[in-house]
Design an enzyme around this catalytic site. Sequence first.
Site: not given
Length: 482
Positions: A258-260
């Site tokens: 994900s974006k993380r």
Amino acid sequence: MEAFAVPKNVRVRIAPSPTGFFHVGTARTALFNYLFAKRYGGMFMVRIEDTDVQRSEKRFEEDILSGLRWLGVVWDEGPGKEGNAGPYRQSERGAIYKEHLRMLFEKGKAYYCFCTREELESHKNYMLGSGLAPKYSGKCARLTDAEVAQKQKEGIPSVIRFRADARRLSFTDLIKGKIEVDTGLIGDFTIAKNIEEPLYNFAAAVDDVHMRITHVIRGEDHISNTPKQILIAEALGFASLAYGHLPLILGPDKAKMSKRHGATSILEYRERGYLPEALVNFIAFLGWNPGGEREMFSLGELEKEFDIRKAHTSNAVFNIQKLDWFNAHYIRQKSTEELADLCAPYFPGADAGRLKKVVALEKERLKKLSDIGELAGFFFSLPEYPPDLLVWSKSTKEKMKESLPAVSEALKSVSESEFTAVAVKNALVTLASRFTNGEMYWPLRVALSGKEFSPGPTEIAEVLGKDEMLLRVQRAIAKLEA
Ligand code: GLU
């Protein structure tokens, strides 16, 4: 698994929904499809799945297409490259979906469902409570035409469902092997909001056939959609296609990527100073490996080597250090001229000749193009640093107050026209009886660069030129005296 026949007339596609940026997962699917097409002399298509008007945005479509172009994953057919299977945006294919929805109605394979959200929810909870996999109850499956007409007249909201008869369905996944499903567990699923608004599974199934796609290669998260798409295609009398599902990409913490874990968009990697060559090589290895020790592959080499049978079945892990490693490698592969052009945006207005020399000096130390700003800023503007940094840890400030002016004097004797690293070094040799190397080179390095770690001070001096070097040394002497 069945024997792998070399595919012929390959037509593959990437079918992104422009509801978000072009992330690494979509890029991987695009690359694998592209490579599969190249390997077998086939065609690679981009189809924009923008049927969800609320969530689809033009800026996301642009991000996806620019990202593909930047990676060099060029499509043969798609937006801006019309072929005879277009249009390539689902929003422009409404008439085709409508016609095929009608066909399903005629065959008795589609029906209107008027169940309310509450009804569906309570049935789902009942099934879950009974330990069963939830599926539609079939309540509206047997409504007569007259009943449907009456409900429509009353304006009762409805959706269109596909009649999924219970049977065993099996397909051979190119990556996972034989997959068997009991379609009775799927139940009658929705295929359109209404005759004008098809949903993903229906639109994709129709398009894949209409666009003469031969192999659907996509992420494992779509595996539950495949039986639905096969059922739809069968009901329409279409021949089946081949499917291959790639393992998921996980972050280093083993959670779904994900974006993380990385940039939101592939283009953000460009902003961060990564080269497309590095990203392509890195992404190719997310869930695939040609076998053997070799890890460096250009896009052209991958086009020859790629073999879908070598795709992994277990999940891939996204490791940014590995990407940095690839990137440093591809940076070193660049000629100084190419690299200077790539680094130019980090120093707007900088002298091109100086930039080239700087890049040649820093090349080995760059992991990302953007590192050049931090590493080499001092070549283009006077460095700031605390005066104490001028003092070599194995000596004293007093000693530096002697050595640096002596260095300055020695360097004044080097002629401007022969002001090279070697000439600078030779000039300093004359001071060897009075000072150790550390006593001369440490403060000189700091005076010129403001840094503890940098290319050699004599190399820096050559790039800066005599006047600027002397100016910086004078500045350092003043700092020591202050
Ligand atoms: N629009 C789908 C997505 O973006 C495409 C899936 C497919 O390849 O069929 O995930």
